[in-house]
Write a protein that holds these residues in place. Sequence first.
Motif, PDB file in Angstrom:
ATOM      1  N   GLY A 179       0.761  -1.255   0.000  1.00 22.54           N
ATOM      2  CA  GLY A 179       0.000   0.000   0.000  1.00 22.54           C
ATOM      3  C   GLY A 179       0.783   1.291   0.000  1.00 22.54           C
ATOM      4  O   GLY A 179       0.736   2.050  -0.965  1.00 22.54           O
ATOM      5  N   SER A 180       1.555   1.558   1.073  1.00 21.49           N
ATOM      6  CA  SER A 180       2.179   2.873   1.205  1.00 21.49           C
ATOM      7  C   SER A 180       3.237   3.102   0.115  1.00 21.49           C
ATOM      8  O   SER A 180       3.439   4.228  -0.334  1.00 21.49           O
ATOM      9  N   ALA A 181       3.891   2.050  -0.325  1.00 16.59           N
ATOM     10  CA  ALA A 181       4.953   2.215  -1.324  1.00 16.59           C
ATOM     11  C   ALA A 181       4.386   2.619  -2.677  1.00 16.59           C
ATOM     12  O   ALA A 181       5.103   3.202  -3.503  1.00 16.59           O
ATOM     13  N   LYS A 182       3.096   2.344  -2.921  1.00 19.66           N
ATOM     14  CA  LYS A 182       2.499   2.750  -4.201  1.00 19.66           C
ATOM     15  C   LYS A 182       2.534   4.272  -4.348  1.00 19.66           C
ATOM     16  O   LYS A 182       2.740   4.801  -5.429  1.00 19.66           O
ATOM     17  N   GLY A 183       2.316   4.971  -3.241  1.00 20.12           N
ATOM     18  CA  GLY A 183       2.342   6.431  -3.268  1.00 20.12           C
ATOM     19  C   GLY A 183       3.704   6.942  -3.715  1.00 20.12           C
ATOM     20  O   GLY A 183       3.806   7.906  -4.467  1.00 20.12           O
ATOM     21  N   GLN A 184       4.766   6.276  -3.234  1.00 19.20           N
ATOM     22  CA  GLN A 184       6.118   6.702  -3.632  1.00 19.20           C
ATOM     23  C   GLN A 184       6.305   6.549  -5.141  1.00 19.20           C
ATOM     24  O   GLN A 184       6.985   7.342  -5.782  1.00 19.20           O
ATOM     25  N   MET A 185       5.694   5.504  -5.706  1.00 12.96           N
ATOM     26  CA  MET A 185       5.817   5.299  -7.157  1.00 12.96           C
ATOM     27  C   MET A 185       5.084   6.410  -7.916  1.00 12.96           C
ATOM     28  O   MET A 185       5.538   6.878  -8.946  1.00 12.96           O
ATOM     29  N   HIS A 186       3.936   6.815  -7.384  1.00 11.35           N
ATOM     30  CA  HIS A 186       3.213   7.935  -7.999  1.00 11.35           C
ATOM     31  C   HIS A 186       4.088   9.184  -7.979  1.00 11.35           C
ATOM     32  O   HIS A 186       4.106   9.967  -8.926  1.00 11.35           O
ATOM     33  N   PHE A 187       4.802   9.380  -6.879  1.00 16.51           N
ATOM     34  CA  PHE A 187       5.642  10.569  -6.761  1.00 16.51           C
ATOM     35  C   PHE A 187       6.834  10.474  -7.710  1.00 16.51           C
ATOM     36  O   PHE A 187       7.207  11.443  -8.366  1.00 16.51           O
ATOM     37  N   ARG A 188       7.391   9.269  -7.809  1.00 20.17           N
ATOM     38  CA  ARG A 188       8.579   9.079  -8.648  1.00 20.17           C
ATOM     39  C   ARG A 188       8.234   9.184 -10.130  1.00 20.17           C
ATOM     40  O   ARG A 188       9.000   9.736 -10.915  1.00 20.17           O
ATOM     41  N   PHE A 189       7.079   8.655 -10.504  1.00 20.99           N
ATOM     42  CA  PHE A 189       6.698   8.640 -11.919  1.00 20.99           C
ATOM     43  C   PHE A 189       5.476   9.534 -12.131  1.00 20.99           C
ATOM     44  O   PHE A 189       4.356   9.060 -12.267  1.00 20.99           O
ATOM     45  N   GLN A 190       5.702  10.840 -12.120  1.00 16.56           N
ATOM     46  CA  GLN A 190       4.569  11.764 -12.236  1.00 16.56           C
ATOM     47  C   GLN A 190       4.029  11.819 -13.656  1.00 16.56           C
ATOM     48  O   GLN A 190       2.882  12.176 -13.872  1.00 16.56           O
ATOM     49  N   ASP A 191       4.850  11.478 -14.614  1.00 19.68           N
ATOM     50  CA  ASP A 191       4.387  11.365 -16.001  1.00 19.68           C
ATOM     51  C   ASP A 191       3.703  10.010 -16.133  1.00 19.68           C
ATOM     52  O   ASP A 191       4.308   8.968 -15.880  1.00 19.68           O
ATOM     53  N   ARG A 192       2.448  10.014 -16.541  1.00 22.59           N
ATOM     54  CA  ARG A 192       1.700   8.754 -16.536  1.00 22.59           C
ATOM     55  C   ARG A 192       2.256   7.746 -17.541  1.00 22.59           C
ATOM     56  O   ARG A 192       2.076   6.543 -17.380  1.00 22.59           O
ATOM     57  N   ASN A 193       2.956   8.211 -18.575  1.00 25.41           N
ATOM     58  CA  ASN A 193       3.556   7.267 -19.517  1.00 25.41           C
ATOM     59  C   ASN A 193       4.749   6.548 -18.893  1.00 25.41           C
ATOM     60  O   ASN A 193       4.976   5.372 -19.149  1.00 25.41           O
ATOM     61  N   ARG A 194       5.479   7.266 -18.041  1.00 24.67           N
ATOM     62  CA  ARG A 194       6.582   6.635 -17.308  1.00 24.67           C
ATOM     63  C   ARG A 194       6.016   5.643 -16.290  1.00 24.67           C
ATOM     64  O   ARG A 194       6.546   4.548 -16.108  1.00 24.67           O
ATOM     65  N   LEU A 195       4.923   6.049 -15.644  1.00 28.21           N
ATOM     66  CA  LEU A 195       4.282   5.134 -14.684  1.00 28.21           C
ATOM     67  C   LEU A 195       3.794   3.886 -15.417  1.00 28.21           C
ATOM     68  O   LEU A 195       3.929   2.758 -14.921  1.00 28.21           O
ATOM     69  N   ALA A 196       3.268   4.075 -16.628  1.00 28.02           N
ATOM     70  CA  ALA A 196       2.797   2.930 -17.419  1.00 28.02           C
ATOM     71  C   ALA A 196       3.962   2.001 -17.756  1.00 28.02           C
ATOM     72  O   ALA A 196       3.835   0.772 -17.682  1.00 28.02           O
ATOM     73  N   ASP A 197       5.118   2.577 -18.113  1.00 31.96           N
ATOM     74  CA  ASP A 197       6.303   1.743 -18.384  1.00 31.96           C
ATOM     75  C   ASP A 197       6.664   0.915 -17.145  1.00 31.96           C
ATOM     76  O   ASP A 197       7.004  -0.266 -17.241  1.00 31.96           O
TER      77      ASP A 197
END
Length: 410
Positions: A179-197
């Motif tokens: 759970g909590s670590a997902k938020g860090q990923m959102h912060f790290r990958f603010q560009d949704r295409n990077r998050l998708a990668d």
Amino acid sequence: MPEPESTVVAPSVVSLAAVPGYDDFPLLLSRLREAMQDLGGMEAFVQPGQRVLLKANLVAPTRPEQAVTTHPAVLRAVIRLVQEAGGIACVGDGPGVGDTRTAMAVGGLLAVVQEEGAEMLEFDETAVFENLSNRVGKRLSLCRHLQDCQVLISLPKLKTHVQMAFTGAVKNQFGLIPGSAKGQMHFRFQDRNRLADYLVDINRTARPALAIMDAIVGMEGPGPSGGTPRQIGALIVGSDLPAVDVVACTLIGLDPDANPLNLAARRAGYGTTRLEEIRLAGVPLADLQVHDYKLVQTPANILRILPLPASVLRWLRRQLSPRPSIDHRKCILCRRCTNGCPVNPPAIHPDAPPGQDIDEQTCIRCYCCHEFCPVKAIDLRRSRLDRCLHLNYLANKISRLLGKIVALWR
Ligand code: SF4
Ligand code: SF4
């Protein structure tokens, strides 16, 4: 550790089953069994004695009729098939809000696990998994149960998604991050295409063998938790997860290429990302298609290709992205939004007066607060500039057109 990555053989088979509702369990089970036969039956995926991790879709503790989580009747049917094949069914997920047990209890899944003699797994511990061929995340901290389960089956719910446009088979593996670590990923990958990668990297590392998508009742509008339940009447089954998502998107009238995860899968060479390359089985797609499904207007992709400095692009993206807005009449001050906000200090303050409750400068528009709010007190307001110019709509059209032109060149 997982076995080396297997290659998906084209054409990929995706089977569609017509299931009108959850109440007639024998019908649901027999339709799922038929759909699985198109893929060789559950025995093609599960060997006797294997531990099978059934990755449900648990965003937060919500009731089945809210259509946020995998329905307990679907889970029950999958557990039955896994057990018939001789597998040991283990069920879990890492919800964004609360713990697995609570989310499963409220969602009706815990009772099914207990009644069917399956095992519930908390996703609270991680292990490091390495995949050097990943594009973004070569070393990933994922749920450690991937190590002691030999098969991973994804059980997504078909939903719209305010940040990613759509959430289904590929996106469901985000829950392998606690759970909590997902938020860090959102912060790290603010560009949704990077998050998708990054999400595709999770899939390439965890290697789900199969997806069984609950599209009997999906969610439309501002999903994945703030939207409205919508009858679709389908189960979508396939071992090629991007292909399952392509079929699901087509079913609800969403261009699969408007789903950044589909484009990320194509960039990574993961699975089948074009409808014409998928072999459809079961009920004809046209028989189940919903023509007036309420989709999400997504932020413009075109910003990525404009020849502007990064700081200007960031400013433009901020101007064009919807902003969260608290409806203080509905807010019950549970503070889930604050606790789930990946920004430090949090960019949302439900106890502050309107106008001071969202920090415009630090909010990264990840919409976790919108996702986690249990009473739908957070709306997403289109920006003034976007409302005035309708740029999102125009930019998405141009972006897709440019994408097609670039694809012709390659
Ligand atoms: S306020 Fe909401 S949208 Fe903004 S960063 Fe926090 S969780 Fe994300
Ligand atoms: S806005 Fe929603 S999540 Fe935030 S405190 Fe209010 S009710 Fe809770």
